[in-house]
Design a protein around this motif. Structure first.
Motif, short mmCIF file in Angstrom:
data_model
loop_
_atom_site.label_atom_id
_atom_site.label_comp_id
_atom_site.label_asym_id
_atom_site.label_seq_id
_atom_site.Cartn_x
_atom_site.Cartn_y
_atom_site.Cartn_z
N GLY A 1 0.81 -1.21 0.00
CA GLY A 1 0.00 0.00 0.00
C GLY A 1 0.84 1.26 0.00
O GLY A 1 1.67 1.45 0.89
N GLY B 1 -0.20 4.40 0.37
CA GLY B 1 -0.90 5.55 0.97
C GLY B 1 0.13 6.37 1.73
O GLY B 1 1.32 6.04 1.74
N VAL C 1 0.77 6.54 4.86
CA VAL C 1 1.45 5.78 5.92
C VAL C 1 2.50 4.84 5.32
O VAL C 1 3.65 4.80 5.77
CB VAL C 1 0.41 5.01 6.78
N GLY C 2 2.11 4.10 4.29
CA GLY C 2 3.05 3.17 3.66
C GLY C 2 4.27 3.89 3.10
O GLY C 2 5.41 3.45 3.29
N THR D 1 -4.68 17.69 8.73
CA THR D 1 -4.06 18.16 9.97
C THR D 1 -2.84 17.32 10.31
O THR D 1 -2.95 16.10 10.45
CB THR D 1 -5.07 18.05 11.14
N GLN E 1 -3.00 15.50 2.61
CA GLN E 1 -2.16 14.32 2.83
C GLN E 1 -1.47 13.88 1.53
O GLN E 1 -0.35 13.36 1.56
CB GLN E 1 -2.96 13.16 3.43
N GLY F 1 -4.86 0.20 4.05
CA GLY F 1 -6.09 0.96 4.28
C GLY F 1 -7.17 0.21 5.03
O GLY F 1 -7.06 -0.99 5.31
N LEU G 1 -6.35 -8.06 3.30
CA LEU G 1 -5.18 -8.80 3.80
C LEU G 1 -5.30 -9.03 5.31
O LEU G 1 -4.93 -10.07 5.83
CB LEU G 1 -3.89 -8.03 3.49
N ARG H 1 -18.32 18.02 4.70
CA ARG H 1 -17.13 18.89 4.67
C ARG H 1 -17.32 19.88 3.52
O ARG H 1 -17.36 19.48 2.36
CB ARG H 1 -15.90 18.03 4.45
N TYR I 1 -19.33 12.12 4.13
CA TYR I 1 -18.83 10.78 4.44
C TYR I 1 -19.32 10.31 5.80
O TYR I 1 -19.79 11.11 6.61
CB TYR I 1 -17.30 10.74 4.38
N GLY J 1 -1.30 1.96 10.14
CA GLY J 1 -2.22 2.92 9.51
C GLY J 1 -3.66 2.46 9.56
O GLY J 1 -4.08 1.74 10.47
N THR K 1 -13.11 11.65 12.12
CA THR K 1 -12.06 12.55 11.63
C THR K 1 -11.88 13.78 12.53
O THR K 1 -10.92 14.52 12.35
CB THR K 1 -12.38 13.03 10.19
N MET L 1 -4.66 9.38 10.57
CA MET L 1 -3.47 9.24 9.73
C MET L 1 -2.20 9.55 10.53
O MET L 1 -1.17 8.89 10.37
CB MET L 1 -3.56 10.18 8.53
N ASN L 2 -2.29 10.56 11.41
CA ASN L 2 -1.14 10.89 12.26
C ASN L 2 -0.74 9.65 13.07
O ASN L 2 0.44 9.30 13.15
CB ASN L 2 -1.50 12.03 13.21
#
Ligand SMILES: Cc1cc2nc3c(=O)[nH]c(=O)nc-3n(C[C@H](O)[C@H](O)[C@H](O)COP(=O)(O)OP(=O)(O)OC[C@H]3O[C@@H](n4cnc5c(N)ncnc54)[C@H](O)[C@@H]3O)c2cc1C
Length: 389
Positions: free
Chosen positions: A9, A11, A13-14, A45, A104, A162, A167, A186, A266, A285, A293, A299-300
């Motif tokens: 992945g 993203g 984080v990866g 953020t 991000q 994600g 997996l 948003r 969302y 992640g 959110t 994500m942090n």
């Protein structure tokens, strides 16, 4: 450093985790099922400890022109602020006593650019990982690429694919939790919000009775985040007029509604993987945890997972013992299931009570600092894990 790690992945984080490992000399292979990285607008953020990590990896400088630095968090009603928390209070705990707002995808792209320049990094797009197995002394993935199934072995596999990770399920790990009621809207406006509500800080929570709206300043727009009341939810009319009506409905009467330049809607869930590691395969992640959110933590927290697990992988590669990785995975699981989950839950409870609590906290300097430490996630990662980079 000898050793090989596969990251599933690409993203944010990866990619950031891949860069941490590659900078330490580990051979890294990133497998991403999409043809390019995802540039959808999502997290914006970045909290102080995450900034400390990203800066050490050289990922803040390339995005500097597309960021907004936020020096204080403000809680207010239409009449004015009732609490204000300057991040400068954290100057002895972090090299970045502020928040940065940036898409991000900008950080992901900067990480990808840096990875592309490293000779011992392989980036495979269009590679759909089908399974992850951990055996004695190695981990193996099977993936679909170039029209055929292929296999790859490494010392460790980090699963960063994600929230919907199949997996994780294939590894026999549960992902229990709940969906938060209602939806989150948003709204993007390019109008300067200070024209509508004077005296805003770059992150401001506006309270009106039991309702609250988050206002986030980006470098070229504002994001207004709110929860439409159930009465406002009409499945058939979710057009600009509907968004404008919802915005008008949630804003206190004294405030004119800003123009709507974009929006998305969302649902948020809270789920934590039942464990993070199976032998030499570790979840990081969103594959490991998702939350609402508000507060901008998920994500942090994923980037902190990546940093801590990568440090442990380096120790394991040096010693030949997998124990540091298993211990780090347990530590991150505790952070996810206690600190992250509880902290993000409390911000969607009874908001009138919450506003009163924040007002009291701000009035006491010791409590205010503790509150800032928590909302800045400084207690969710050990300083040594950042300093090790
Ligand atoms: C509107 C919104 C606002 C948000 N705001 C914030 C915020 O302010 N702060 C914050 O901390 N978080 C926020 N979040 C959450 C944040 O976006 C996520 O936590 C973040 O994207 C997680 O990154 P990740 O790399 O773990 O996973 P992802 O971003 O989901 O990336 C996973 C990658 O894995 C790939 N993949 C999937 N399956 C496979 C497979 N089988 N093989 C190979 N590749 C695969 C995917 O294509 C994807 O590229 C927000 C989310 C949303 C929706």
């Amino acid at each position: 450093m000898n050793g090989k790690v596969i990251i599933c992945g690409a993203g944010p984080v990866g990619l950031v985790t891949a860069l941490r490992l590659a900078r330490a000399g580990v051979s890294v292979c990133v497998l991403e099922k999409r043809e390019t990285i995802n540039v959808a607008s999502k997290a914006s953020t970045f909290h102080p400890p995450t900034l400390d990590i990203l800066d050490r990896l050289g990922l803040l400088e390339p995005v500097r022109g597309r960021t907004r630095v936020v020096r204080a968090a403000q809680y207010r009603t239409v009449a004015g602020p009732f609490a204000r928390f300057p991040f400068e209070m954290l100057a002895d705990l972090t090299e970045h006593p502020y928040r940065v707002h940036v898409e991000q995808a900008e950080i992901a792209r900067a990480a990808l650019d840096a990875l592309e320049r490293l000779p011992h990094v392989r980036l495979l797009f269009g590679a759909d990982v089908l399974s992850v197995e951990s055996a004695d002394g190695a981990a193996c993935v099977r993936y679909w690429h170039d029209g055929r199934e292929q296999a790859l072995e490494a010392d460790f596999v980090l699963v960063a694919n994600g929230a919907g990770s199949a997996l994780r399920e294939q590894m026999g790990i549960g992902f229990d939790g709940k969906v938060y009621p209602g939806e989150v809207l948003r709204v993007i406006t390019r109008a300067p919000m200070a024209d509508f509500i004077p005296g805003l800080d770059g992150v401001t929570y506006l309270f009106d009775g039991n309702r609250s709206i988050s206002l986030l300043e980006m470098h070229d727009c504002w994001r207004v985040i709110l929860r439409p009341s159930d009465a406002a939810l009409d499945e058939t009319r979710r057009d600009r007029a509907w968004v404008e009506a919802v915005l008008r409905d949630v804003l206190p009467a004294a405030i004119a509604a800003p123009p709507v330049d974009g929006w998305d809607l969302y649902r948020a869930s809270r789920r934590i993987a039942s464990r993070y590691a199976v032998g030499r395969a570790v979840l990081i992640g969103d594959a490991a945890h998702v939350t609402n959110t508000r507060g901008g933590m998920n994500m942090n927290c994923g980037m902190h997972d990546g940093c801590v697990i990568a440090n442990a992988v380096l120790r394991a590669l040096e010693s030949g013992d997998v124990a540091p990785v298993l211990a780090a995975a347990e530590r991150r699981h505790r952070v996810g299931s206690t600190l992250l989950a509880e902290r993000t839950d409390r911000s969607v409870g009874d908001l009138s009570h919450w506003a009163e609590r924040v007002r009291a906290i701000a009035a006491d300097p010791r409590e205010a600092r503790a509150f800032l430490v928590e909302t800045s996630m400084l207690d969710m990662i050990d300083r040594e894990d950042i300093d090790a980079i």
